[in-house]
Design an enzyme around this catalytic site. Structure first.
Site, short mmCIF file in Angstrom:
data_model
loop_
_atom_site.label_atom_id
_atom_site.label_comp_id
_atom_site.label_asym_id
_atom_site.label_seq_id
_atom_site.Cartn_x
_atom_site.Cartn_y
_atom_site.Cartn_z
CG ASP A 24 -1.80 1.24 1.32
OD1 ASP A 24 -2.35 1.63 0.28
OD2 ASP A 24 -1.94 1.84 2.41
CB SER A 25 0.31 4.79 -0.62
OG SER A 25 -0.92 4.87 0.08
CB CYS A 87 -3.09 0.51 -2.47
SG CYS A 87 -3.19 2.24 -2.97
CD GLU A 167 -0.10 6.84 6.34
OE1 GLU A 167 1.00 6.88 6.92
OE2 GLU A 167 -0.50 5.83 5.72
CB CYS A 201 -9.38 4.86 0.80
SG CYS A 201 -7.69 5.28 1.30
N1 DGL Z 1 -4.72 3.42 0.97
C1 DGL Z 1 -4.84 3.86 -0.36
C2 DGL Z 1 -6.09 3.42 -1.08
O1 DGL Z 1 -6.65 2.42 -0.71
C3 DGL Z 1 -4.30 5.13 -0.82
C4 DGL Z 1 -4.14 6.30 0.08
C5 DGL Z 1 -3.30 7.30 -0.66
O2 DGL Z 1 -2.09 7.01 -0.79
O3 DGL Z 1 -3.84 8.31 -1.17
O4 DGL Z 1 -6.52 4.03 -2.03
#
Ligand code: DGL
Length: 284
Positions: A24-25, A87, A167, A201
């Site tokens: 994930d990010s 993600c 975060e 998300c």
């Molecule tokens: N957790 C991520 C998602 O499911 C992305 C959050 C991000 O980096 O903007 O889209």
């Protein structure tokens, strides 16, 4: 011949023992990692949070694809047997590219499982999708839901600031409530009419409490974590890639920046005490 048979058994056991790669990010994908550990307790897992380049959701599709391919390359170099793209943004933008890169090994994204969880919870329902800008721009959930259930109605809303809240670890309290309420106000009447809210998300399940508080008490709150874990278990079984080991699987945590912050929020979320030493910093 007997020797060949023995060798191919050895071969498949060696493959079954390889880890599952998850990325994930940031810390959001830990919601999926947690579900994977519950569903597949004997599997070894490697989790990569690309914290140096978070958020993905505000970036262009070209950048998101490049980041996702680089994260995948790192996990491929560690010999994974399955990639879980934990993600939604990367799943929405780059899933086909990642499948081509991983071929012939399997790749699972989170949008499909999230959409099917929503459709199962509320057939012919009115769904609200809370997601990142990139996921909303691509209409990823709308397409996945309508393909499964043409009678469904879908409203999508980009809620990028919720990623920062997750975060930061500010997942409940007055600030989280106010920011969620500000986003929900943008939905107007669609908010009151909805049957389900999809946490589109992987960061958003961390904010389950304030999000639930902003809608009617009987609304279904859907996330893709447990459905994705079930899909992963089925995929491994169908490919004869389940780890036969009886001991608990090992977990390796990798991040591209900020090991201390990652450990603080990640540990809180996984329900274990993590320190920066538990997180290896890597460069993509
Ligand atoms: N957790 C991520 C998602 O499911 C992305 C959050 C991000 O980096 O903007 O889209």
């Amino acid at each position: 011949m007997a020797l060949l048979g023995h060798n191919s058994d050895m071969n498949s056991i060696a493959k079954q023992q390889l880890p599952i790669g998850v990325f994930d990010s940031g810390v959001g994908g830990l919601t999926v990692l947690k579900a994977l550990r519950e569903e597949l307790p004997n599997e070894d897992l490697i989790y990569l949070g690309d914290t140096a380049r978070l958020p993905y959701g505000t970036k262009s599709p070209a950048s998101i694809s490049r980041y996702a391919c680089q994260a995948t390359r790192l996990l491929q170099d560690r010999d994974i047997k399955l990639l879980v793209v934990a993600c939604n943004t990367a799943s929405a933008v780059a899933l086909d590219e990642l499948r081509a890169q991983m071929h012939p090994l399997p790749v699972i994204g989170v949008v499909g499982p999230g959409a099917s969880a929503a459709v199962n919870a509320c057939p012919a329902g009115r769904h609200l999708v809370l997601a990142t800008e990139a996921t909303v721009r691509l209409g990823a959930y709308r397409r996945a839901i309508v393909e499964l259930d043409p009678a469904a109605e879908v409203t999508e809303l980009a809620c990028e600031m919720l990623v920062s809240l997750a975060e930061e670890g500010w997942s409940n309290g007055a600030i989280a409530d106010a920011i969620v309420a500000r986003y929900v106000a943008e939905l107007g009447e669609a908010a009151a009419a909805a049957d389900s809210v999809i946490l589109g998300c992987t960061h958003f399940p961390l904010l389950r409490e304030p999000i639930a508080g902003a809608f009617a008490p009987d609304i279904s709150l859907v996330d893709s974590a447990s459905t994705t874990a079930v899909v992963a278990a089925e995929m491994l079984a169908s490919l004869n890639l389940r780890n036969p080991a009886e001991r608990p699987g090992a977990l390796q945590l990798l991040a591209t920046d900020g090991a201390t912050r990652f450990a603080r929020v990640g540990g809180w979320f996984l329900g274990t005490n993590l320190t920066a030493e538990d997180v290896d910093l890597v460069d993509l």
